[in-house]
Design an enzyme around this catalytic site. Structure first.
Site, PDB file in Angstrom:
ATOM      1  N   ASP A  13       0.879  -1.160   0.000  1.00  0.00           N
ATOM      2  CA  ASP A  13       0.000   0.000   0.000  1.00  0.00           C
ATOM      3  C   ASP A  13       0.929   1.226   0.000  1.00  0.00           C
ATOM      4  O   ASP A  13       2.147   1.083   0.175  1.00  0.00           O
ATOM      5  CB  ASP A  13      -0.873  -0.048   1.269  1.00  0.00           C
ATOM      6  CG  ASP A  13      -1.718   1.190   1.436  1.00  0.00           C
ATOM      7  OD1 ASP A  13      -2.368   1.595   0.462  1.00  0.00           O
ATOM      8  OD2 ASP A  13      -1.730   1.762   2.545  1.00  0.00           O
ATOM      9  N   ASP A  15      -0.286   5.135   0.966  1.00  0.00           N
ATOM     10  CA  ASP A  15      -0.623   6.204   1.911  1.00  0.00           C
ATOM     11  C   ASP A  15      -0.588   5.718   3.350  1.00  0.00           C
ATOM     12  O   ASP A  15      -1.269   4.755   3.704  1.00  0.00           O
ATOM     13  CB  ASP A  15      -2.017   6.753   1.598  1.00  0.00           C
ATOM     14  CG  ASP A  15      -2.061   7.463   0.258  1.00  0.00           C
ATOM     15  OD1 ASP A  15      -1.351   8.470   0.114  1.00  0.00           O
ATOM     16  OD2 ASP A  15      -2.773   6.993  -0.644  1.00  0.00           O
TER      17      ASP A  15
END
Length: 236
Positions: A13, A15
């Site tokens: 991922d 953020d």
């Protein structure tokens, strides 16, 4: 807890895991909420937004705080505020070192983010060659991901792995992958994908995570920082 020995691929991922954009999201959302005499955003709400595609997160915010604006107006406000600040975001502790390490070991790595392509470039273009290390990058607006199939669905990881297998002419299976996440929807999507999940929540989120062991269900590990990853344990 079982974990894969000899991990064949790592999927990340972005953020709040690799870069500190979650703090910018909080800051700019608080500015929007304050305009309407609402807020501030608290972690019990924020944790429900992490990892969701923008329109879904926006809808949740509008409903939760009773904002008198449309989703389109909300998104326009956000884009205007956020675009002023993306250039200040930076790598979180251990993130860049881990990517460089995996690259040096020849382990395929993919970025699988809910951010759309425009936001991805806004957040990363000033960070030098860090994101050039990835063998594959899948953004949340990839047309191959059906509408409504963002996290917690596994589609973004499936697509990332497909890209890695295509690039390297391999047939790596999800159970030989590690997924790195910071948000609960992402942890759920990583488990649904069939990978071992390394969960690194925001330091301020720990108080509202709930029963982390039940959520991981023996299919992952909770860490306070990417710096804490014991690479040898996973054969990395």
């Amino acid at each position: 807890m079982t974990h894969p020995v000899g991990v064949k691929a790592c999927l990340f991922d972005m953020d709040g895991l690799l870069i500190n954009t979650e703090d910018i999201y909080t800051e700019t959302l608080n500015e929007t909420l304050a305009e309407f005499g609402k807020g501030p955003l608290t972690w019990d709400v924020k944790i429900q937004l992490q990892g969701l595609p923008g329109p879904e997160a926006g809808t949740k915010v509008i409903e939760h705080y009773g904002l008198p604006i449309t989703l389109k107006e909300y998104e326009e406000r956000n884009v205007a505020l956020q675009s002023l600040k993306w250039g200040t975001c930076e790598f979180l502790p251990g993130a860049l070192d881990l990517l460089k390490y995996l690259k040096s070991k020849g382990i395929p790595i993919a970025l699988c983010t809910s951010s759309n392509k425009l936001k991805f470039h806004g957040k990363t273009s000033h960070l030098g060659h860090g994101f050039d290390l990835f063998d594959a990058i899948v953004t949340g607006d990839d047309p191959r991901i059906p509408k409504g199939r963002g996290k917690p669905f596994p589609d973004v990881w499936q697509l990332g792995l497909k890209e890695l297998n295509k690039k390297y002419h391999t047939d790596i299976k999800p159970d030989k992958c590690m997924v790195f996440e910071d948000g609960i929807p992402g942890v759920k999507s990583g488990k649904a994908f069939g990978a071992h999940v390394i969960w690194v929540p925001h330091p301020e989120a720990h108080a509202v995570l709930g029963d982390t062991e039940t959520l991981l269900a023996g299919k992952g590990e909770l860490l306070s920082s990417l710096e804490k990853l014991e690479k040898a344990k996973y054969g990395l």
